[in-house]
Design a protein around this motif. Structure first.
Motif, short mmCIF file in Angstrom:
data_model
loop_
_atom_site.label_atom_id
_atom_site.label_comp_id
_atom_site.label_asym_id
_atom_site.label_seq_id
_atom_site.Cartn_x
_atom_site.Cartn_y
_atom_site.Cartn_z
N MET A 177 52.34 28.71 35.42
CA MET A 177 50.88 29.24 36.05
C MET A 177 50.61 30.00 34.80
O MET A 177 51.29 30.97 34.25
CB MET A 177 50.77 30.06 37.26
CG MET A 177 49.49 30.35 37.58
SD MET A 177 49.55 31.10 39.04
CE MET A 177 49.30 30.08 40.15
N SER A 178 49.67 29.80 34.03
CA SER A 178 48.99 30.84 33.04
C SER A 178 48.44 31.99 33.51
O SER A 178 48.33 32.18 34.84
CB SER A 178 47.83 30.05 32.42
OG SER A 178 46.89 30.00 32.85
N SER A 179 48.35 32.90 32.47
CA SER A 179 47.83 34.35 32.99
C SER A 179 46.55 34.21 33.55
O SER A 179 46.20 35.24 34.38
CB SER A 179 48.14 35.19 31.97
OG SER A 179 47.27 34.90 30.79
N ARG A 180 45.62 33.34 33.00
CA ARG A 180 44.08 33.33 33.28
C ARG A 180 44.16 32.78 34.99
O ARG A 180 43.58 33.44 35.93
CB ARG A 180 43.42 32.43 32.78
CG ARG A 180 42.85 33.10 31.60
CD ARG A 180 41.90 32.21 31.12
NE ARG A 180 41.69 33.24 29.75
CZ ARG A 180 40.62 32.65 28.99
NH1 ARG A 180 39.65 31.59 29.09
NH2 ARG A 180 40.31 33.39 27.63
N ALA A 181 45.14 31.95 35.07
CA ALA A 181 45.01 31.26 36.56
C ALA A 181 45.46 32.00 37.67
O ALA A 181 45.27 32.41 38.51
CB ALA A 181 45.74 30.13 36.67
N SER A 182 46.48 33.15 37.06
CA SER A 182 47.33 34.07 38.01
C SER A 182 46.40 35.01 38.20
O SER A 182 46.23 35.62 39.44
CB SER A 182 48.52 34.53 37.57
OG SER A 182 48.59 35.35 36.39
N VAL A 183 45.60 35.40 37.42
CA VAL A 183 44.50 36.49 37.65
C VAL A 183 43.31 36.13 38.47
O VAL A 183 43.06 36.80 39.56
CB VAL A 183 44.03 36.93 36.37
CG1 VAL A 183 42.70 37.81 36.37
CG2 VAL A 183 45.05 37.99 35.36
N SER A 184 43.08 34.91 38.23
CA SER A 184 42.04 34.32 39.27
C SER A 184 42.57 34.36 40.51
O SER A 184 41.94 34.34 41.56
CB SER A 184 41.64 33.09 38.67
OG SER A 184 40.68 32.34 39.53
N ALA A 185 43.68 33.91 40.68
CA ALA A 185 44.40 33.96 42.30
C ALA A 185 44.37 35.07 42.68
O ALA A 185 44.15 35.25 43.98
CB ALA A 185 45.69 33.09 41.75
N LEU A 186 44.90 36.11 42.06
CA LEU A 186 44.97 37.27 42.28
C LEU A 186 43.59 37.98 42.99
O LEU A 186 43.47 38.81 43.68
CB LEU A 186 45.78 38.34 41.39
CG LEU A 186 47.01 38.44 41.24
CD1 LEU A 186 47.63 39.14 40.14
CD2 LEU A 186 47.66 38.55 42.65
#
Length: 61
Positions: free
Chosen positions: A1-10
């Motif tokens: 998971m990319s950092s953008r996707a993880s930030v978006s999920a959070l």
């Protein structure tokens, strides 16, 4: 998971948690008591004990 996707999920998780904080909660015993008040609406009322049913009469002449 990319950092953008993880930030978006959070961020989505944080928004969901903020919504859940504002939800009014009641105890199960109170919810059960309220459901019992509407129990007759969920099940049909027997015709003999229904006070709203018009009395029927049938007469053969």
């Amino acid at each position: 998971m990319s950092s953008r996707a993880s930030v978006s999920a959070l961020q989505r998780l944080l928004e969901q948690l903020k919504l859940q904080v504002g939800v009014e909660r009641i105890q199960i015993s109170q919810a059960a008591a309220e459901l019992q008040q509407y129990y007759a609406l969920l099940l049909s009322v027997p015709a003999g004990s229904n006070p709203l049913l018009e009395p029927r009469s049938c007469a053969f002449l």
